[in-house]
Scaffold this motif. Structure first.
Motif, PDB file in Angstrom:
ATOM      1  N   VAL A  48       0.860  -1.185   0.000  1.00 25.15           N
ATOM      2  CA  VAL A  48       0.000   0.000   0.000  1.00 25.15           C
ATOM      3  C   VAL A  48       0.893   1.231   0.000  1.00 25.15           C
ATOM      4  O   VAL A  48       1.948   1.240   0.634  1.00 25.15           O
ATOM      5  N   ASP A  49       0.469   2.277  -0.735  1.00 25.55           N
ATOM      6  CA  ASP A  49       1.226   3.531  -0.698  1.00 25.55           C
ATOM      7  C   ASP A  49       0.808   4.342   0.516  1.00 25.55           C
ATOM      8  O   ASP A  49      -0.374   4.636   0.701  1.00 25.55           O
ATOM      9  N   LYS A  50       1.783   4.678   1.329  1.00 20.94           N
ATOM     10  CA  LYS A  50       1.497   5.461   2.542  1.00 20.94           C
ATOM     11  C   LYS A  50       2.170   6.822   2.364  1.00 20.94           C
ATOM     12  O   LYS A  50       3.399   6.920   2.422  1.00 20.94           O
ATOM     13  N   PRO A  51       1.376   7.866   2.129  1.00 22.36           N
ATOM     14  CA  PRO A  51       1.956   9.176   1.815  1.00 22.36           C
ATOM     15  C   PRO A  51       2.952   9.628   2.887  1.00 22.36           C
ATOM     16  O   PRO A  51       2.697   9.491   4.077  1.00 22.36           O
ATOM     17  N   GLY A  52       4.105  10.109   2.416  1.00 17.36           N
ATOM     18  CA  GLY A  52       5.138  10.583   3.337  1.00 17.36           C
ATOM     19  C   GLY A  52       6.036   9.480   3.860  1.00 17.36           C
ATOM     20  O   GLY A  52       7.044   9.734   4.501  1.00 17.36           O
ATOM     21  N   THR A  53       5.646   8.219   3.624  1.00 19.87           N
ATOM     22  CA  THR A  53       6.422   7.087   4.144  1.00 19.87           C
ATOM     23  C   THR A  53       6.984   6.229   3.016  1.00 19.87           C
ATOM     24  O   THR A  53       8.155   5.866   3.027  1.00 19.87           O
ATOM     25  N   GLY A  54       6.121   5.935   2.056  1.00 18.88           N
ATOM     26  CA  GLY A  54       6.567   5.111   0.940  1.00 18.88           C
ATOM     27  C   GLY A  54       5.616   3.963   0.689  1.00 18.88           C
ATOM     28  O   GLY A  54       4.435   4.043   1.026  1.00 18.88           O
ATOM     29  N   ARG A  55       6.139   2.884   0.099  1.00 15.01           N
ATOM     30  CA  ARG A  55       5.324   1.708  -0.163  1.00 15.01           C
ATOM     31  C   ARG A  55       5.518   0.776   1.034  1.00 15.01           C
ATOM     32  O   ARG A  55       6.658   0.411   1.363  1.00 15.01           O
ATOM     33  N   VAL A  56       4.422   0.419   1.661  1.00 17.90           N
ATOM     34  CA  VAL A  56       4.540  -0.368   2.891  1.00 17.90           C
ATOM     35  C   VAL A  56       3.748  -1.660   2.748  1.00 17.90           C
ATOM     36  O   VAL A  56       2.786  -1.733   1.985  1.00 17.90           O
ATOM     37  N   MET A  57       4.170  -2.676   3.498  1.00 24.89           N
ATOM     38  CA  MET A  57       3.372  -3.883   3.571  1.00 24.89           C
ATOM     39  C   MET A  57       2.550  -3.838   4.856  1.00 24.89           C
ATOM     40  O   MET A  57       3.086  -3.675   5.951  1.00 24.89           O
ATOM     41  N   VAL A  58       1.199  -3.951   4.672  1.00 25.20           N
ATOM     42  CA  VAL A  58       0.292  -3.914   5.812  1.00 25.20           C
ATOM     43  C   VAL A  58      -0.056  -5.342   6.198  1.00 25.20           C
ATOM     44  O   VAL A  58      -0.416  -6.149   5.331  1.00 25.20           O
ATOM     45  N   GLY A  59       0.030  -5.661   7.452  1.00 30.01           N
ATOM     46  CA  GLY A  59      -0.372  -6.997   7.889  1.00 30.01           C
ATOM     47  C   GLY A  59       0.020  -7.240   9.332  1.00 30.01           C
ATOM     48  O   GLY A  59       0.965  -6.623   9.835  1.00 30.01           O
ATOM     49  N   ARG A  60      -0.693  -8.135   9.971  1.00 33.57           N
ATOM     50  CA  ARG A  60      -0.323  -8.482  11.344  1.00 33.57           C
ATOM     51  C   ARG A  60       1.011  -9.209  11.316  1.00 33.57           C
ATOM     52  O   ARG A  60       1.160 -10.194  10.599  1.00 33.57           O
ATOM     53  N   GLY A  61       1.950  -8.679  12.063  1.00 33.22           N
ATOM     54  CA  GLY A  61       3.285  -9.247  12.103  1.00 33.22           C
ATOM     55  C   GLY A  61       4.255  -8.563  11.148  1.00 33.22           C
ATOM     56  O   GLY A  61       5.447  -8.905  11.128  1.00 33.22           O
ATOM     57  N   ALA A  62       3.773  -7.593  10.346  1.00 34.30           N
ATOM     58  CA  ALA A  62       4.633  -6.987   9.315  1.00 34.30           C
ATOM     59  C   ALA A  62       5.900  -6.406   9.930  1.00 34.30           C
ATOM     60  O   ALA A  62       7.005  -6.613   9.414  1.00 34.30           O
ATOM     61  N   VAL A  63       5.746  -5.673  11.047  1.00 34.35           N
ATOM     62  CA  VAL A  63       6.937  -5.094  11.684  1.00 34.35           C
ATOM     63  C   VAL A  63       7.359  -5.900  12.906  1.00 34.35           C
ATOM     64  O   VAL A  63       8.521  -5.894  13.298  1.00 34.35           O
ATOM     65  N   ASN A  64       6.404  -6.633  13.489  1.00 31.42           N
ATOM     66  CA  ASN A  64       6.617  -7.333  14.757  1.00 31.42           C
ATOM     67  C   ASN A  64       6.263  -8.816  14.599  1.00 31.42           C
ATOM     68  O   ASN A  64       5.221  -9.234  14.959  1.00 31.42           O
ATOM     69  N   GLN A  65       7.183  -9.640  13.940  1.00 31.11           N
ATOM     70  CA  GLN A  65       8.573  -9.368  13.680  1.00 31.11           C
ATOM     71  C   GLN A  65       8.938  -9.946  12.313  1.00 31.11           C
ATOM     72  O   GLN A  65      10.091 -10.160  12.003  1.00 31.11           O
ATOM     73  N   LYS A  66       7.889 -10.253  11.511  1.00 27.05           N
ATOM     74  CA  LYS A  66       8.152 -11.011  10.291  1.00 27.05           C
ATOM     75  C   LYS A  66       8.886 -10.199   9.231  1.00 27.05           C
ATOM     76  O   LYS A  66       9.693 -10.765   8.475  1.00 27.05           O
ATOM     77  N   GLY A  67       8.621  -8.892   9.141  1.00 31.56           N
ATOM     78  CA  GLY A  67       9.298  -8.052   8.145  1.00 31.56           C
ATOM     79  C   GLY A  67      10.805  -8.049   8.364  1.00 31.56           C
ATOM     80  O   GLY A  67      11.583  -8.457   7.472  1.00 31.56           O
ATOM     81  N   PRO A  68      11.259  -7.608   9.551  1.00 30.92           N
ATOM     82  CA  PRO A  68      12.706  -7.606   9.816  1.00 30.92           C
ATOM     83  C   PRO A  68      13.315  -9.007   9.718  1.00 30.92           C
ATOM     84  O   PRO A  68      14.411  -9.172   9.169  1.00 30.92           O
ATOM     85  N   GLN A  69      12.631 -10.033  10.203  1.00 22.95           N
ATOM     86  CA  GLN A  69      13.165 -11.393  10.128  1.00 22.95           C
ATOM     87  C   GLN A  69      13.286 -11.845   8.673  1.00 22.95           C
ATOM     88  O   GLN A  69      14.229 -12.540   8.294  1.00 22.95           O
ATOM     89  N   SER A  70      12.311 -11.425   7.842  1.00 25.72           N
ATOM     90  CA  SER A  70      12.366 -11.774   6.421  1.00 25.72           C
ATOM     91  C   SER A  70      13.533 -11.078   5.738  1.00 25.72           C
ATOM     92  O   SER A  70      14.161 -11.644   4.825  1.00 25.72           O
ATOM     93  N   ALA A  71      13.805  -9.841   6.151  1.00 25.41           N
ATOM     94  CA  ALA A  71      14.955  -9.129   5.576  1.00 25.41           C
ATOM     95  C   ALA A  71      16.246  -9.873   5.925  1.00 25.41           C
ATOM     96  O   ALA A  71      17.154  -9.994   5.098  1.00 25.41           O
ATOM     97  N   PHE A  72      16.329 -10.386   7.165  1.00 20.37           N
ATOM     98  CA  PHE A  72      17.515 -11.156   7.542  1.00 20.37           C
ATOM     99  C   PHE A  72      17.624 -12.418   6.686  1.00 20.37           C
ATOM    100  O   PHE A  72      18.690 -12.747   6.156  1.00 20.37           O
TER     101      PHE A  72
END
Lengths: 507, 507
Positions: free
Chosen positions: A138-162
């Motif tokens: 989703v485009d989030k104005p002022g932030t960029g393109r973000v993935m919305v979802g339960r766990g996106a930041v806590n903690q699956k997004g960062p773990q997926s980047a690793f």
């Protein structure tokens, strides 16, 4: 348990890097390896696959409190580890949700420990503006393109980047500069009741004993790009207090008509009176007997770090973001931040008794529940705190009130000079990202399993990138950042590449 | 609000009738009218239609707390009145659920007032063994054939039996011996917030002023057949206490992460502390300033009636049926019954704050609610009690806690020598049904609208028959009784016929 957003909010701005340093400039260690361009290309080439992997993971939500997708979540975690190159991957059964233990032997000198969680917090789809389990971009104005979802930041997004960093090494035909030991759990959001049991199995302990330290991937940048490095976190015990006519031997065994209040005792009043003994008249300070016995005051260094962080933050921004007009007990800003780091808490997460629907219903309930959490600071321990709470209730005449602990653990601390801390500083500095040390998160994570006996390893969070909404609706992780000072998904991935080289090289 | 089952439980056994009197023997008044056989035949002939009418009514449930079927319920009540012979029927709009006002002019000398409620209590179909809105006829071993449904006993069954009596008069070609004035409301179960407004309209007041008294049809027999005649009921105020960060100006305006408890005040603790000031250390006695100022002690006569009723009841049966091991404050049985009649209460119906699902959730809630009811005894009033509660909270430092009263009213009392009381005694006695006077129900009904200023009419419940489960799952009303000492639906209908003749004839 921990809330990435909160940790990020108070990580700030000690600008220790040269102004104008290019974002994600080649790291010293990474440059020395000579593999920079090849691995960067592999990160870019693997972007779409990594994003799909993250979406798949978000769809595969495990929620321990609801016993949702218990085995499926563990199986998914195992598959992710295998695909990222872990050679040995096993499920570790527990009385609750299973853990996952995996090792990746790269034939390197040093070994790094990794802590992952594969569970997520509960959610109510009605509160979300996008489906919580689709991982929509989703485009989030002022932030960029973000993935919305339960766990996106806590903690699956960062773990997926690793994990994407490990895929990039393989795609680039490069060996990892360190060996890896992964321990993952599916009960982080309920207080990790079985995580110590997982780690303390002999083969897991043996693998972890070889590690320089343990890292949990996390979105370490604030919205302005500044990063925080936390040296610890509070412990916590999470529990339900239950008053019931059945157990009390007074009041009704089940809900009865409210007119009977003239003839019959009330388990709800009993709970209210029990709760009332747990805090002082200020409604804040824990009043449990002996609660402060083991509380260690902040050191001069810790106070200095808090003061530095306070200078970099605007009190009004913080008040507005929390919807708060006054700090606790009317203390000033700096003292409120010191309290956040140094004070144990007694918090009511929820109250449930009798009729909870619209309007009223004339019943005298037979049972009442308070859901509570207590944050613990060094040198408090979860076991001692639970025992003190039970003794206090018994001494005050509430020995019949059930104390059902659902999870929790001791505080965790890591020294400033640990390699996993210094390596972070090097990577942030090379990337031109201002970073600050923070003495302790007010939230909790089960780092004590690593930092406490018998392992006594350094353990910390690390990662580039940002996101928000942990435990809240519309949780997101930034995939493509519109702020050049904030990393997107590929930037976070590349930072882990640099971090692994740094861990191999650092003195 | 009132619970028929409870009222019945403590109505007992002063056997003032000749032993062995035949059940439903021809009443003196009824016999004199010479119409007994004809009307009895009409009751029997109308049975199936009356049962279908009751089933239709149960299907047409109005629930004020949920704003369910507000206009449809009033329209149904109007149709029932018209079909039963009321010549003038009108809807009385209110700010909430509308009332119904109807008159039946039989050209008689005397006029009887009727109070009906057409709303029912909330229900959860999952808790029922039969669908709550079908009105199924079910065999209940030891009891007979019963109709199961929400509202079956509270109050649609008894009210339908009364309406069936009016149908029987018409079918038998007989004029009613008294005129009727009906006032019905659809908000009884939320504390009748607009009922006084309905009754105090000039044309309604004018009609009621002509009445000898007011009767609410009710299932007045216990499971053993004994009947109770209550001389009044407690008043009540029902309300929500709401603590919120927004209104308090402290703590968060919405739910935030629980780790912030070290920095931010908690509206939940604020509510717990406010609640704690409302009762003494015993968890029972209201501690609101001035609460007992107007409480009138029991008279010698009232105490004697309670003592008589206690002799007719088994303490152990009562304890078992309530799931209670000890009475309030460990008082003995008789004192517990005196308290039930004489003491005002402060009861928590429900608590709702923050996370209420399975397990825990690490939040600090921005809002907390206690749903409460306070039962009032003469000479307390609803308005004065509400003012005292608000003043108390303000004096104790909780002036920010919202007090949202949803309904309530003053206590009600009717003299022992009122015609509507003596007529009941005559009808019960003629039928050979043991009956007992009881000074006051511990539950509540809005009789004060009739017994208080400006009308000052006697007002009471009356009816043969039995049932149970008001406000609970599997509510039922007995249609065909397997106990010859307990009336079924037709017996209840015939008793109303006798009662109307008695009201016309009694000195």
């Amino acid at each position: 348990m921990r809330d990435q957003k909160l940790a990020t909010d108070r990580r700030t701005l000690l600008t220790r890097v040269a102004a104008g340093a290019a974002f994600l400039a080649p790291g010293a260690a990474l440059a020395q390896s000579g593999d920079l361009e090849r691995i960067r290309a592999a990160v870019a080439a693997g972007h779409d696959a990594a994003i799909e992997r993250l979406q798949d993971w978000i769809r595969n939500a495990t929620i321990a409190a609801e016993r949702r997708n218990v085995e499926g979540g563990a199986d998914h975690m195992m598959r992710l580890a295998r695909e990222a190159g872990f050679q040995k991957v096993e499920k570790v059964p527990t009385a609750g949700v299973p853990g996952v233990f995996a090792t990746l032997d790269a034939g390197a000198k040093r070994t790094l420990g990794l802590y992952f969680m594969y569970d997520v917090k509960q959610f109510d789809p009605a509160e979300w503006s996008n489906p919580p389990l689709e991982g929509r971009l989703v485009d989030k104005p002022g932030t960029g393109r973000v993935m919305v979802g339960r766990g996106a930041v806590n903690q699956k997004g960062p773990q997926s980047a690793f994990l994407a960093a490990l895929h990039a090494f393989r795609a680039a035909g490069r060996k990892l500069p360190v060996n890896l030991v992964l321990v993952a759990e599916g009960e982080e959001e309920i207080g990790s009741p079985h995580f110590a049991e997982i780690v303390r199995q002999q083969r897991v302990l043996a693998a972890l004993r070889k590690c320089e330290g343990v890292i949990m991937p996390s979105a370490g940048q604030g919205p302005n790009g500044n990063a925080g490095i936390s040296l610890g976190a509070k412990g916590v015990i999470e529990l339900e207090l239950v008053a019931s006519g059945q157990r009390w031997g007074r009041g009704p065994a089940r809900d009865v008509h409210s007119s009977l209040k003239a003839q019959v005792d009330s388990p709800v009043w009993h709970l209210v009176q029990a709760l009332n003994t747990l805090v002082e008249a200020d409604g804040n300070t824990p009043a449990i007997e002996g609660w402060f016995e083991r509380v260690r005051p902040l050191t001069a260094r810790e106070r200095a770090l808090v003061a530095e962080s306070a200078r970099g933050r605007r009190e009004e921004d913080s008040k507005r973001s929390l919807g708060v007009q006054r700090w606790i007990n009317d203390v000033p800003w700096l003292e409120s931040l010191e309290r956040l780091v140094s004070q144990p808490t007694a918090n009511i997460e929820g109250l449930v008794a009798g009729y909870t629907g619209p309007g009223g219903k004339t019943i005298l309930p037979g049972r009442a529940v308070a859901k509570m959490d207590f944050r613990l600071v060094p040198d408090m321990t979860a076991a001692d705190s639970l025992a003190k709470l039970k003794a206090h209730l018994a001494n005050k005449g509430f020995g019949d009130v059930e104390v059902n602990m659902t999870g929790g653990y001791d505080p965790t601390e890591t020294a400033e000079d640990a390699r996993v801390v210094r390596a972070q500083q090097a990577v942030f500095t090379r990337a031109g990202i201002p970073w600050a040390l923070f003495p302790r998160n007010a939230g909790s994570w089960p780092g004590y399993v690593f930092t406490g006996a018998p392992l006594r390893l350094p353990a910390a969070h690390f990662g580039f990138g940002t996101g928000a909404g942990a435990h809240a609706p519309d949780e997101y992780f930034v995939i493509e950042s519109s702020n050049p000072r904030v990393a997107g998904f590929d930037g976070a991935t590349t930072a882990y590449v640099d971090f692994l080289y740094e861990m191999a090289a650092i003195k």
